[in-house]
Write a protein that holds these residues in place. Structure first.
Motif, PDB file in Angstrom:
ATOM      1  N   GLY A   1      23.188 -20.836 -30.160  1.00 41.19           N
ATOM      2  CA  GLY A   1      23.729 -20.339 -28.907  1.00 41.19           C
ATOM      3  C   GLY A   1      23.106 -19.011 -28.544  1.00 41.19           C
ATOM      4  N   SER A   2      23.563 -18.440 -27.432  1.00 45.40           N
ATOM      5  CA  SER A   2      23.015 -17.171 -26.953  1.00 45.40           C
ATOM      6  C   SER A   2      24.123 -16.341 -26.326  1.00 45.40           C
ATOM      7  CB  SER A   2      21.900 -17.410 -25.928  1.00 45.40           C
ATOM      8  OG  SER A   2      20.822 -18.141 -26.492  1.00 45.40           O
ATOM      9  N   VAL A   3      23.874 -15.055 -26.261  1.00 47.50           N
ATOM     10  CA  VAL A   3      24.755 -14.116 -25.568  1.00 47.50           C
ATOM     11  C   VAL A   3      24.073 -13.672 -24.290  1.00 47.50           C
ATOM     12  CG1 VAL A   3      25.976 -11.908 -25.687  1.00 47.50           C
ATOM     13  CG2 VAL A   3      25.752 -13.323 -27.741  1.00 47.50           C
ATOM     14  N   TYR A   4      24.791 -13.741 -23.182  1.00 47.43           N
ATOM     15  CA  TYR A   4      24.266 -13.342 -21.879  1.00 47.43           C
ATOM     16  C   TYR A   4      25.158 -12.241 -21.305  1.00 47.43           C
ATOM     17  CZ  TYR A   4      21.979 -17.939 -22.214  1.00 47.43           C
ATOM     18  OH  TYR A   4      21.245 -19.025 -22.619  1.00 47.43           O
ATOM     19  N   LEU A   5      24.729 -11.681 -20.189  1.00 46.97           N
ATOM     20  CA  LEU A   5      25.581 -10.781 -19.425  1.00 46.97           C
ATOM     21  C   LEU A   5      26.443 -11.594 -18.482  1.00 46.97           C
ATOM     22  CD1 LEU A   5      23.177  -7.861 -18.408  1.00 46.97           C
ATOM     23  CD2 LEU A   5      24.907  -7.862 -20.218  1.00 46.97           C
ATOM     24  N   VAL A   6      27.734 -11.258 -18.423  1.00 43.67           N
ATOM     25  CA  VAL A   6      28.581 -11.851 -17.392  1.00 43.67           C
ATOM     26  C   VAL A   6      28.045 -11.404 -16.033  1.00 43.67           C
ATOM     27  CG1 VAL A   6      30.906 -11.916 -16.413  1.00 43.67           C
ATOM     28  CG2 VAL A   6      30.606 -11.938 -18.888  1.00 43.67           C
ATOM     29  N   ASP A   7      28.052 -12.316 -15.085  1.00 44.33           N
ATOM     30  CA  ASP A   7      27.545 -12.033 -13.743  1.00 44.33           C
ATOM     31  C   ASP A   7      28.105 -10.706 -13.233  1.00 44.33           C
ATOM     32  OD1 ASP A   7      26.623 -12.031 -11.179  1.00 44.33           O
ATOM     33  OD2 ASP A   7      27.647 -13.854 -10.554  1.00 44.33           O
ATOM     34  N   ARG A   8      27.203  -9.727 -13.013  1.00 45.21           N
ATOM     35  CA  ARG A   8      27.657  -8.392 -12.609  1.00 45.21           C
ATOM     36  C   ARG A   8      28.112  -8.333 -11.155  1.00 45.21           C
ATOM     37  NH1 ARG A   8      22.550  -5.246 -14.897  1.00 45.21           N
ATOM     38  NH2 ARG A   8      21.671  -7.330 -14.591  1.00 45.21           N
ATOM     39  N   ALA A   9      27.851  -9.413 -10.410  1.00 44.45           N
ATOM     40  CA  ALA A   9      28.329  -9.466  -9.030  1.00 44.45           C
ATOM     41  C   ALA A   9      29.668 -10.189  -8.928  1.00 44.45           C
ATOM     42  CB  ALA A   9      27.298 -10.156  -8.138  1.00 44.45           C
ATOM     43  N   ALA A  10      30.145 -10.738 -10.050  1.00 42.67           N
ATOM     44  CA  ALA A  10      31.392 -11.500 -10.036  1.00 42.67           C
ATOM     45  C   ALA A  10      32.588 -10.554  -9.974  1.00 42.67           C
ATOM     46  CB  ALA A  10      31.490 -12.380 -11.282  1.00 42.67           C
ATOM     47  N   ALA A  11      33.720 -11.113  -9.570  1.00 42.79           N
ATOM     48  CA  ALA A  11      34.950 -10.334  -9.519  1.00 42.79           C
ATOM     49  C   ALA A  11      35.401  -9.977 -10.940  1.00 42.79           C
ATOM     50  CB  ALA A  11      36.042 -11.115  -8.793  1.00 42.79           C
ATOM     51  N   THR A  12      36.208  -8.947 -11.046  1.00 41.73           N
ATOM     52  CA  THR A  12      36.731  -8.533 -12.344  1.00 41.73           C
ATOM     53  C   THR A  12      37.553  -9.657 -12.962  1.00 41.73           C
ATOM     54  OG1 THR A  12      36.833  -6.248 -11.598  1.00 41.73           O
ATOM     55  CG2 THR A  12      38.146  -6.826 -13.534  1.00 41.73           C
TER      56      THR A  12
END
Length: 311
Positions: free
Chosen positions: A23-34
């Motif tokens: 698997g991999s670790v990504y950044l949560v979409d920084r444009a998404a709502a909290t």
């Protein structure tokens, strides 16, 4: 969390799938709502940014395993984006039935099994300094190192030893041109130097100043001070609009060689070089709301700074 420590590479005996579960670790979409950990689920979870990832090491441990992931590149991307952070997103490369990875949460009863973020950083050697004139003594200038945490300072004037502390009060013999240098040694043994040339007139005033070399670096939680505050006179930097939400235009009074944006804590969130432009346009949409300082310099070391507010 489960009352028993069942996490790790949870594969079901008899499945035709291999049990490595990469698997991999990504950044949560920084444009998404909290999002909130007590309400997020498989259906309403935000998306992720696929461009940059960190691999989760392959393991064949079914239960009670532990794993470490190097997320340096993800944290650097957060910094490059102005500090916008919406969390990390863990994802299996092949999400099908019988595949899962389950981890202890930050509320797990056994604190030794909770996720831990280990931060390692280097404080760069900082030889920058500021100075001011002594109104009670002509031709005496007081110099102060911007970073006061070092144990080693060496001041020279025109190549001759002048002092070894963070502060230097130096009485120049009269009008003329002088080179003042500070050499420091960082925490990791790195040595660095900063020199400026001063031109004193007959009244003991600084007529001109020129930076010869610079290695500015703000310590943790400290804003970098001006190396040569007098060099900022008559070099006004224009920023518009100010306050701004999306983009800003920066107009310098000279041809730019380097531009940086720093937060109110002295953290550099943007650093870029130019080839003689006097006006540029920058995107600030990903910066967190707050006050920032734009600093530009030319190849001769001349500096100009101006604050702006990100809405």
């Amino acid at each position: 969390p489960s009352p028993t420590p069942y996490w790790g590479n949870n594969y079901f005996p008899g499945t035709p799938l291999p049990n490595t579960n990469p698997g991999s670790v990504y950044l949560v979409d920084r444009a998404a709502a909290t999002w909130f950990e007590n309400s997020v689920n498989w259906t309403n979870s935000p998306g992720f940014e696929p461009a940059i990832s960190a691999p989760i090491p392959v393991t064949t441990t079914q239960w009670n395993g532990s794993v470490g992931v190097d997320v340096t590149n993800l944290v650097q991307e957060i910094m490059n984006g102005g500090g916008v952070n919406n969390g990390f997103y863990l994802k299996l490369d092949n999400e099908v039935h019988y595949r899962s990875q389950v981890y202890a949460t930050s509320e797990y009863p056994d604190s030794k099994l909770r996720p831990v973020l280990v931060v390692e950083y280097k404080v760069f050697c900082d030889p920058s300094f500021s100075y001011c004139m002594n109104t009670n003594s002509p031709y005496t200038l007081n110099f102060t190192a911007n970073n006061l945490s070092y144990g080693n300072y060496n001041w020279t004037v025109d190549g001759s030893y002048a002092g070894n502390g963070p502060n230097l009060a130096y009485n120049f013999p009269g009008a003329g041109s002088y080179e003042v240098c500070l050499t420091t040694v960082g925490d990791d043994g790195e040595k660095c130097s900063k020199c400026i040339k001063l031109c004193l007139n007959d009244n003991g005033k600084v007529a001109t100043v020129k930076a010869q070399a610079a290695q500015p670096a703000a310590g943790p939680g400290k804003a970098a001070k001006a190396d040569n505050p007098i060099s900022d006179l008559n070099t006004h930097l224009l920023i518009a609009p100010n306050p701004a939400n999306d983009r800003i235009s920066v107009q310098a009074p000279f041809e730019m060689y380097q531009l940086s944006i720093k937060s109110s804590f002295g953290l550099t969130v943007l650093n870029t070089k130019y080839d003689g432009q006097k006006a540029v346009e920058l995107s600030v949409s990903k910066l967190q709301p707050g006050t920032y300082v734009v600093e530009v310099s030319n190849k001769e070391g001349q500096l100009s700074r101006e604050k702006f507010t990100k809405l």
